[in-house]
Enzyme design. Structure first.
Site, short mmCIF file in Angstrom:
data_model
loop_
_atom_site.label_atom_id
_atom_site.label_comp_id
_atom_site.label_asym_id
_atom_site.label_seq_id
_atom_site.Cartn_x
_atom_site.Cartn_y
_atom_site.Cartn_z
N GLU A 1 0.86 -1.18 0.00
CA GLU A 1 0.00 0.00 0.00
C GLU A 1 0.89 1.22 0.00
O GLU A 1 1.87 1.29 0.76
CB GLU A 1 -0.90 0.01 1.25
CG GLU A 1 -1.69 1.30 1.43
CD GLU A 1 -2.50 1.31 2.73
OE1 GLU A 1 -2.87 0.22 3.21
OE2 GLU A 1 -2.72 2.41 3.29
N GLU B 1 -2.28 11.89 2.79
CA GLU B 1 -2.98 11.40 3.98
C GLU B 1 -2.70 12.32 5.16
O GLU B 1 -1.60 12.83 5.32
CB GLU B 1 -2.54 9.97 4.32
CG GLU B 1 -3.41 9.33 5.40
CD GLU B 1 -3.06 7.88 5.64
OE1 GLU B 1 -3.94 7.14 6.11
OE2 GLU B 1 -1.91 7.49 5.39
#
Length: 318
Positions: free
Chosen positions: A127, A132
């Site tokens: 991932e 974020e």
């Protein structure tokens, strides 16, 4: 001192594989409606529900997706309605160019733009979190989450990247799945400050030989490469050398080889609320009361909890 790794020469002769803008997101992404894997106070809705409830909007050159900012949420529900979309296509190696006018901001929010293995199961295949952050953060965090035996050097700062290394073990099974992260030092790379400055452009590279890199430029940054400021004329090829030093760099040599940890990735945008990160950091961010109560009872607080995307370009090596 660590020397800069060699440039992945294949990206000197790349091709524009996909160009997403406006309606393309409706046609070429899937709406995921399952429970939030990060335990957020959120109810991911279908594409039709999102369109019917004005949580998703598309035009010829804009795409918007948002959390509900109208309704009080019942404590018995899954949470506040929101959107999570994943691309149909997957890419073994890529350069992504995202032109973004606005990202979700505010207390309880946890937006992310990331890629993840299509084959899985997670974390097999890796991932990559490109954008974020949570709550009132204004500095982006890029990070990797992988299967075991993937680590990064602590001493990359100011040598191979401009960002600050926060953690070095990418293994999702240790350290509560914090992964290995790099906090950006450029101003306005996330949240309210990003939006107040009119957005910006993110570029992310996944290369088996040149590693994972993430760059960011705000709209007003005169150092931005021409590919981010050309007014919509997208070249069929370019050189990654034009981008300069990345904000975040992760090596895929030696301690984290591509073959063992990565494969073809799909692209995801989501917005969850509270959950494992935003919920745990809610009070320390200066947010009021409890996170779940805030989400349930303060719909107007989520008026700025939306993504507004100009375009997403995907280049692949020839």
């Amino acid at each position: 001192m660590h020397s800069q790794p060699p440039v992945f020469l294949s990206f000197e002769h790349s091709k524009l594989a996909d160009h997403y803008t406006g309606y393309d997101f409706l046609d070429r992404f899937q709406w995921e409606t399952g429970n939030d894997p990060t335990h957020g106070r959120v109810d991911y809705v279908s594409k039709q529900d999102a369109l019917d409830k004005n949580l998703t909007y598309a035009s010829q050159n804009k795409f918007v997706m948002r959390a509900d900012s109208v309704n009080v949420v019942s404590p018995d529900s899954r949470g506040r309605e929101s959107v999570r979309i994943v691309s149909n296509a997957a890419y073994p190696e890529y350069v992504l160019i995202l032109s973004l006018d606005h990202m979700p901001e505010g207390c309880a929010t946890w937006p992310a733009f990331w890629t993840v293995s299509k084959a899985g199961p997670w974390p097999q295949g890796g991932e990559i979190d490109i954008i974020e952050g949570v709550n009132t953060n204004n500095n982006n965090l890029a990070s990797l989450h992988t299967n075991p035996n993937c680590t990064q050097s602590l001493n990359r700062d100011q040598v191979q990247q401009s960002g600050r290394t926060t953690t070095t073990d990418c293994d999702a099974s240790v350290n509560y799945n914090i992964g290995c992260g790099v906090e950006f030092t450029r101003p306005n790379s996330f949240g309210h400050n990003f939006n107040a400055n009119g957005g910006g452009t993110y570029i992310a590279q996944l290369s088996a030989t040149d590693g994972i890199k993430v760059w960011f430029w705000s709209r007003s940054d005169r150092s931005a490469p021409s590919i981010t400021t050309d007014g919509g004329s997208y070249p069929q090829q370019f050189s990654v050398n034009d981008f300069g030093e990345p904000d975040a760099y992760f090596s895929l040599l030696n301690n984290c080889d591509y073959k063992s940890h990565f494969d073809a990735h799909r692209i995801i945008f989501d917005l969850t609320l509270c959950g494992d990160w935003a919920g745990n950091g809610y009070l320390s961010a200066g947010c009021p009361g409890s996170c779940e109560t805030f989400v349930n009872t303060q719909p107007a607080a989520f008026q700025n909890a939306y993504w507004e995307i100009d375009y997403l370009l995907v280049y692949v090596p020839i």
